[in-house]
Design an enzyme around this catalytic site. Structure first.
Site, PDB file in Angstrom:
ATOM      1  N   LYS A  22      11.585  -1.582 -26.279  1.00 55.46           N
ATOM      2  CA  LYS A  22      11.655  -0.108 -26.173  1.00 55.46           C
ATOM      3  C   LYS A  22      11.907   0.285 -24.727  1.00 55.46           C
ATOM      4  O   LYS A  22      12.788   1.098 -24.430  1.00 55.46           O
ATOM      5  CB  LYS A  22      10.350   0.508 -26.646  1.00 55.46           C
ATOM      6  CG  LYS A  22      10.189   1.987 -26.294  1.00 55.46           C
ATOM      7  CD  LYS A  22       8.903   2.604 -26.807  1.00 55.46           C
ATOM      8  CE  LYS A  22       7.746   2.390 -25.907  1.00 55.46           C
ATOM      9  NZ  LYS A  22       7.645   3.270 -24.749  1.00 55.46           N
ATOM     10  N   ASN A  23      11.161  -0.320 -23.795  1.00 55.50           N
ATOM     11  CA  ASN A  23      11.207   0.125 -22.401  1.00 55.50           C
ATOM     12  C   ASN A  23      12.398  -0.411 -21.628  1.00 55.50           C
ATOM     13  O   ASN A  23      12.549  -0.105 -20.450  1.00 55.50           O
ATOM     14  CB  ASN A  23       9.888  -0.209 -21.700  1.00 55.50           C
ATOM     15  CG  ASN A  23       8.750   0.634 -22.255  1.00 55.50           C
ATOM     16  OD1 ASN A  23       8.992   1.619 -22.971  1.00 55.50           O
ATOM     17  ND2 ASN A  23       7.526   0.257 -21.963  1.00 55.50           N
ATOM     18  N   ARG A  93       8.161  11.232 -22.727  1.00 53.64           N
ATOM     19  CA  ARG A  93       8.219  11.404 -21.266  1.00 53.64           C
ATOM     20  C   ARG A  93       9.386  10.642 -20.675  1.00 53.64           C
ATOM     21  O   ARG A  93       9.932  11.026 -19.648  1.00 53.64           O
ATOM     22  CB  ARG A  93       6.972  10.897 -20.571  1.00 53.64           C
ATOM     23  CG  ARG A  93       5.684  11.062 -21.179  1.00 53.64           C
ATOM     24  CD  ARG A  93       4.668  10.302 -20.400  1.00 53.64           C
ATOM     25  NE  ARG A  93       5.118   9.877 -19.089  1.00 53.64           N
ATOM     26  CZ  ARG A  93       5.293  10.677 -18.041  1.00 53.64           C
ATOM     27  NH1 ARG A  93       5.073  11.952 -18.188  1.00 53.64           N
ATOM     28  NH2 ARG A  93       5.711  10.210 -16.885  1.00 53.64           N
ATOM     29  N   CYS A 117       0.267  13.262 -20.834  1.00 52.70           N
ATOM     30  CA  CYS A 117       0.170  12.574 -22.117  1.00 52.70           C
ATOM     31  C   CYS A 117      -1.255  12.012 -22.197  1.00 52.70           C
ATOM     32  O   CYS A 117      -2.033  12.122 -21.263  1.00 52.70           O
ATOM     33  CB  CYS A 117       1.220  11.486 -22.235  1.00 52.70           C
ATOM     34  SG  CYS A 117       0.780  10.018 -21.359  1.00 52.70           S
ATOM     35  N   ARG A 122       0.556  11.412 -15.381  1.00 50.30           N
ATOM     36  CA  ARG A 122       1.882  10.779 -15.314  1.00 50.30           C
ATOM     37  C   ARG A 122       2.922  11.695 -14.662  1.00 50.30           C
ATOM     38  O   ARG A 122       3.898  12.104 -15.274  1.00 50.30           O
ATOM     39  CB  ARG A 122       2.310  10.317 -16.705  1.00 50.30           C
ATOM     40  CG  ARG A 122       1.318   9.304 -17.250  1.00 50.30           C
ATOM     41  CD  ARG A 122       1.722   8.745 -18.566  1.00 50.30           C
ATOM     42  NE  ARG A 122       2.875   7.852 -18.418  1.00 50.30           N
ATOM     43  CZ  ARG A 122       3.487   7.332 -19.479  1.00 50.30           C
ATOM     44  NH1 ARG A 122       3.094   7.657 -20.685  1.00 50.30           N
ATOM     45  NH2 ARG A 122       4.513   6.531 -19.324  1.00 50.30           N
ATOM     46  N   ASP A 306       0.282  -2.218 -20.752  1.00 53.80           N
ATOM     47  CA  ASP A 306       0.642  -1.921 -22.150  1.00 53.80           C
ATOM     48  C   ASP A 306       0.031  -2.912 -23.137  1.00 53.80           C
ATOM     49  O   ASP A 306       0.196  -2.740 -24.346  1.00 53.80           O
ATOM     50  CB  ASP A 306       2.167  -1.892 -22.332  1.00 53.80           C
ATOM     51  CG  ASP A 306       2.781  -0.725 -21.599  1.00 53.80           C
ATOM     52  OD1 ASP A 306       4.013  -0.717 -21.424  1.00 53.80           O
ATOM     53  OD2 ASP A 306       2.027   0.163 -21.176  1.00 53.80           O
ATOM     54  N   ARG A 399       6.554   4.981 -32.642  1.00 56.35           N
ATOM     55  CA  ARG A 399       7.317   5.204 -31.397  1.00 56.35           C
ATOM     56  C   ARG A 399       7.749   3.876 -30.800  1.00 56.35           C
ATOM     57  O   ARG A 399       8.807   3.780 -30.190  1.00 56.35           O
ATOM     58  CB  ARG A 399       6.453   5.931 -30.369  1.00 56.35           C
ATOM     59  CG  ARG A 399       6.032   7.317 -30.776  1.00 56.35           C
ATOM     60  CD  ARG A 399       5.435   8.041 -29.619  1.00 56.35           C
ATOM     61  NE  ARG A 399       6.294   7.910 -28.456  1.00 56.35           N
ATOM     62  CZ  ARG A 399       5.978   8.422 -27.264  1.00 56.35           C
ATOM     63  NH1 ARG A 399       4.835   9.058 -27.101  1.00 56.35           N
ATOM     64  NH2 ARG A 399       6.790   8.294 -26.254  1.00 56.35           N
TER      65      ARG A 399
HETATM   66  C1  EPZ Z   1       6.595   2.802 -17.757  1.00 56.18           C
HETATM   67  O1  EPZ Z   1       6.091   4.117 -17.672  1.00 56.18           O
HETATM   68  C2  EPZ Z   1       6.518   2.422 -19.221  1.00 56.18           C
HETATM   69  N1  EPZ Z   1       7.365   3.331 -19.995  1.00 56.18           N
HETATM   70  C3  EPZ Z   1       5.068   2.510 -19.697  1.00 56.18           C
HETATM   71  O2  EPZ Z   1       5.033   2.077 -21.052  1.00 56.18           O
HETATM   72  C4  EPZ Z   1       4.236   1.547 -18.841  1.00 56.18           C
HETATM   73  O3  EPZ Z   1       2.884   1.650 -19.224  1.00 56.18           O
HETATM   74  C5  EPZ Z   1       4.389   1.911 -17.361  1.00 56.18           C
HETATM   75  O4  EPZ Z   1       5.787   1.893 -16.998  1.00 56.18           O
HETATM   76  C6  EPZ Z   1       3.657   0.937 -16.451  1.00 56.18           C
HETATM   77  O5  EPZ Z   1       4.136  -0.352 -16.658  1.00 56.18           O
HETATM   78  C7  EPZ Z   1       8.714   3.143 -19.985  1.00 56.18           C
HETATM   79  O6  EPZ Z   1       9.223   2.249 -19.334  1.00 56.18           O
HETATM   80  C8  EPZ Z   1       9.513   4.085 -20.812  1.00 56.18           C
HETATM   81  P1  EPZ Z   1       5.077   4.269 -13.859  1.00 56.18           P
HETATM   82  P2  EPZ Z   1       6.284   4.966 -16.305  1.00 56.18           P
HETATM   83  O7  EPZ Z   1       5.968   5.302 -13.270  1.00 56.18           O
HETATM   84  O8  EPZ Z   1       7.528   4.573 -15.633  1.00 56.18           O
HETATM   85  C9  EPZ Z   1       2.098   6.916 -11.281  1.00 56.18           C
HETATM   86  C10 EPZ Z   1       4.443   2.196 -23.315  1.00 56.18           C
HETATM   87  O9  EPZ Z   1       3.368   2.147 -23.920  1.00 56.18           O
HETATM   88  N2  EPZ Z   1       3.296   7.691 -10.922  1.00 56.18           N
HETATM   89  O10 EPZ Z   1       5.352   2.832 -13.569  1.00 56.18           O
HETATM   90  O11 EPZ Z   1       6.073   6.398 -16.654  1.00 56.18           O
HETATM   91  C11 EPZ Z   1       1.767   6.999 -12.767  1.00 56.18           C
HETATM   92  O12 EPZ Z   1       0.981   8.158 -13.024  1.00 56.18           O
HETATM   93  C12 EPZ Z   1       4.571   3.004 -22.051  1.00 56.18           C
HETATM   94  O13 EPZ Z   1       5.501   1.597 -23.699  1.00 56.18           O
HETATM   95  C13 EPZ Z   1       3.170   8.765 -10.053  1.00 56.18           C
HETATM   96  O14 EPZ Z   1       2.077   9.083  -9.575  1.00 56.18           O
HETATM   97  O15 EPZ Z   1       5.054   4.448 -15.445  1.00 56.18           O
HETATM   98  C14 EPZ Z   1       1.023   5.720 -13.028  1.00 56.18           C
HETATM   99  O16 EPZ Z   1      -0.324   5.892 -12.634  1.00 56.18           O
HETATM  100  C15 EPZ Z   1       3.256   3.686 -21.678  1.00 56.18           C
HETATM  101  N3  EPZ Z   1       4.279   9.485  -9.721  1.00 56.18           N
HETATM  102  C16 EPZ Z   1       1.703   4.719 -12.077  1.00 56.18           C
HETATM  103  O17 EPZ Z   1       2.388   5.504 -11.093  1.00 56.18           O
HETATM  104  C17 EPZ Z   1       5.516   9.163 -10.225  1.00 56.18           C
HETATM  105  O18 EPZ Z   1       6.506   9.834  -9.877  1.00 56.18           O
HETATM  106  C18 EPZ Z   1       2.732   3.825 -12.750  1.00 56.18           C
HETATM  107  O19 EPZ Z   1       3.569   4.657 -13.495  1.00 56.18           O
HETATM  108  C19 EPZ Z   1       5.622   8.084 -11.115  1.00 56.18           C
HETATM  109  C20 EPZ Z   1       4.502   7.344 -11.439  1.00 56.18           C
END
Ligand code: EPZ
Length: 420
Positions: A22-23, A93, A117, A122, A306, A399
Site C-alpha cells: 500500500k505504502n 492522509r 487521524c 500527523r 506499522d 484500507r
Molecule cells: C508513512 O506515514 C506511512 N504511510 C505510515 O503508514 C507509517 O506509519 C509512517 O510513514 C511511519 O513509517 C504511508 O506511507 C502512506 P511520517 P507518514 O511522515 O509519511 C511526524 C499505515 O498504517 N511528521 O514518516 O505520514 C509525524 O507526525 C500508515 O500504513 C511531522 O511532524 O509518516 C510522525 O510523528 C500509518 N511533520 C513522524 O513525523 C511532517 O511534516 C513520522 O511521520 C511529517 C511528519
C-alpha cells in the site's frame, strides 16, 4: 458497516501470496502526475486506499484503469483540475502526495489539509517548509493549502527534523522537475521510498543516494511516462508472520521480500518462531512456548511502527512474562490497547510505552477497530482467542489488507465477514 466474526483456535497452514505494498503503490500512483502519457504500474494491491487515490487522479482529469491482475494504466495527459478535495483527502492522509507532483508539473495546486487521524496529529509542516524553500508560495486558506510556483520550483538544501516517509516522497517528486539540485538530508530510507526512486529514474529523473538518508536530485526539464512495479508489502508480510506466532501452524508466504524485514525477522526469531528465508518467500512456524521480547519502533531499518499493534497482541499471549513496547514514531498509537484488554490482555500504558504482561491467551469478545493496524492486532488476537470474536468497523482493515478474509480462510482460519 461490516464486521468480522472469528472462531479462534485454528492453527494456520498452507501458502498465500503477499500483495503489493500500500505504502509504495500510493506514491507511485501520485508520481504518474509528473509526466503526460501512458504510465503502467504493476502489482497494485486492491485496497480502499488505492481506489481512493485513483478517484483523486480522476478528479484531476487523469484516466485510470486497474486490471484484475493489479496492472494499472494511468493516462495523465489531460489534467484540467488542480484541486484535491476535502471529501477525498479526509478519507486518506496520504493524498498529500499529490501536492509535490502537481506543483512541480503545473506550478499550482490546491490540496485540502489532511486533518488528524486516530494515531496522532500527523502534521505536514516538513512537506510545506521544504516546498517553500524550493520557491513555492503557500497560503493556508479554509482548510486548504494553496500552492503556487510562478516559474518552476528551484533546487534547495532541505533537512527534515524527522525522516518523514511521505515528506521524503513529496520532495523527491517536486525536486525531479525543479531547476537545479536539491539535497534532502535526514531523508526516510524505507523500501517504499526506494521503489519511488526507481520509478522516477525510469521516468528520466536524476537521483542519487537511494536507501540512504541523503538524497541528491538534479532537476530535469521534463519526465516521460514509464513502466514500474510495486514492491511486496512488508507490513502485510509481518502481519501474517505474527499471526502464525499467535495461533500456531506453519505457513509459506510467497512473492515477498525477506530483506525488507530485517529487524522484524530477528525479533520474531527471539520470540521463538522458526523462520526460513527464501529468495522471494518466507516459511514460518511456531515451535514451543512464546518468549517475551521488548520492542522499540524506529524508522527503517528498525522495527516498523506499522507492526507495533500486531506484535503487542503476540506479547499479550505469552505465559506470564513482561514485554515493554515503546512507540517512538506516533504520539497516540495505542488505540488497540483498550480493545485488546476486552479480549483479556494485561497491558498498562505509560506515555509512549506499553507494559504487556503475558496472559497466556485471549478469550473472544466483541471489539471495535479504530485504525488500520490496530484492526490487524484484533484479528490476530481473535484468531488465537478461545471462542468467538466480533470485530466491528472493519472498513479500517479494507484500507490496507488485500483480500484478508480470503487469505485467512485459505490458511484454515474460521472467519466470516457480515453486515453489522
Ligand atoms: C508513512 O506515514 C506511512 N504511510 C505510515 O503508514 C507509517 O506509519 C509512517 O510513514 C511511519 O513509517 C504511508 O506511507 C502512506 P511520517 P507518514 O511522515 O509519511 C511526524 C499505515 O498504517 N511528521 O514518516 O505520514 C509525524 O507526525 C500508515 O500504513 C511531522 O511532524 O509518516 C510522525 O510523528 C500509518 N511533520 C513522524 O513525523 C511532517 O511534516 C513520522 O511521520 C511529517 C511528519
Amino acid at each position: 458497516m461490516d464486521k468480522l466474526v472469528i472462531e479462534g483456535g485454528h492453527p494456520l497452514r498452507g501458502s498465500i501470496k503477499i500483495s503489493g505494498a500500500k505504502n509504495a503503490a500510493l506514491p507511485l500512483i501520485a508520481a504518474t502526475l509528473l509526466a503526460p502519457g501512458r504510465h503502467t504500474v504493476r502489482n497494485v494491491p486492491n485496497l480502499r486506499d488505492t481506489r481512493t487515490i485513483l478517484k483523486l487522479l480522476e478528479s484531476f482529469g487523469a484516466k485510470t484503469e486497474l486490471a484484475a491482475d493489479g496492472t494499472l494504466t494511468v493516462d495523465s495527459d489531460e489534467i484540467s483540475n488542480l484541486e484535491a478535495s476535502y471529501e477525498l483527502v479526509k478519507t486518506m492522509r496520504a493524498s498529500v502526495l499529490v501536492l509535490g507532483p502537481l506543483l512541480a508539473r503545473f506550478g499550482r495546486a490546491r490540496v485540502s489539509l489532511p486533518g488528524g487521524c486516530a494515531i496522532g496529529a500527523r502534521p505536514i509542516d516538513f512537506h510545506l517548509q521544504a516546498l517553500e524553500k524550493m520557491g513555492a508560495r503557500l497560503v493556508l486558506r479554509e482548510g486548504y493549502v494553496e500552492a503556487q510556483a510562478e516559474a518552476s520550483l528551484a533546487g534547495a538544501e532541505v533537512c527534515f527534523d524527522i525522516p518523514s516517509v511521505t515528506g521524503t516522497e513529496n520532495i523527491l517528486m517536486a525536486a525531479a522537475l525543479a531547476k537545479g539540485v536539491t539535497v534532502l538530508k535526514n531523508a526516510a530510507r524505507e523500501p517504499e521510498v526506494g521503489n519511488l526512486i526507481e520509478m522516477l529514474q525510469a521516468m528520466g529523473a536524476e537521483i542519487e543516494g537511494r536507501d540512504t538518508d541523503r538524497l541528491t536530485i538534479r532537476g530535469v526539464p521534463r519526465l516521460k511516462a514509464a513502466d514500474s512495479a510495486v514492491i511486496p508489502d512488508r507490513i502485510e508480510t509481518g502481519t501474517y508472520l505474527i499471526a502464525v506466532g499467535a495461533v500456531g501452524g506453519e505457513v509459506t508466504l510467497t512473492n515477498c521480500r525477506p530483506g525488507h524485514l530485517p529487524s522484524v525477522l530477528d525479533k520474531l526469531r527471539q520470540v521463538g518462531l522458526v523462520i526460513e528465508e527464501g529468495e522471494d518467500s518466507i516459511r514460518v512456524a511456531r515451535r514451543g512456548a512464546l518468549r517475551n521480547v521488548d520492542v522499540k519502533t524506529m524508522p527503517y531499518p528498525g522495527f516498523p511502527t506499522d507492526l507495533q499493534a500486531q506484535v503487542m497482541s503476540l506479547m499479550a499471549m505469552t505465559n506470564g512474562g513482561l514485554s515493554v513496547i515503546h512507540e517512538t514514531i506516533f504520539e497516540n498509537r495505542f488505540m488497540h490497547v483498550a480493545e485488546l484488554r476486552r479480549l483479556g490482555a494485561d497491558i498498562r500504558v505509560d506515555g509512549r510505552s506499553a507494559i504487556v504482561k503475558g496472559a497466556g491467551g485471549f478469550v473472544g469478545a466483541k471489539v471495535m477497530a479504530t485504525d488500520l493496524r490496530a484492526s490487524a492486532s484484533l484479528v490476530i488476537a481473535g484468531l488465537a482467542a478461545q471462542g468467538l470474536t466480533e470485530i466491528s468497523r472493519i472498513y479500517h482493515l479494507e484500507r490496507g489488507y488485500d483480500n484478508l478474509v480470503g487469505k485467512l480462510r485459505a490458511l484454515g482460519a474460521k472467519v466470516q465477514q457480515m453486515r453489522e
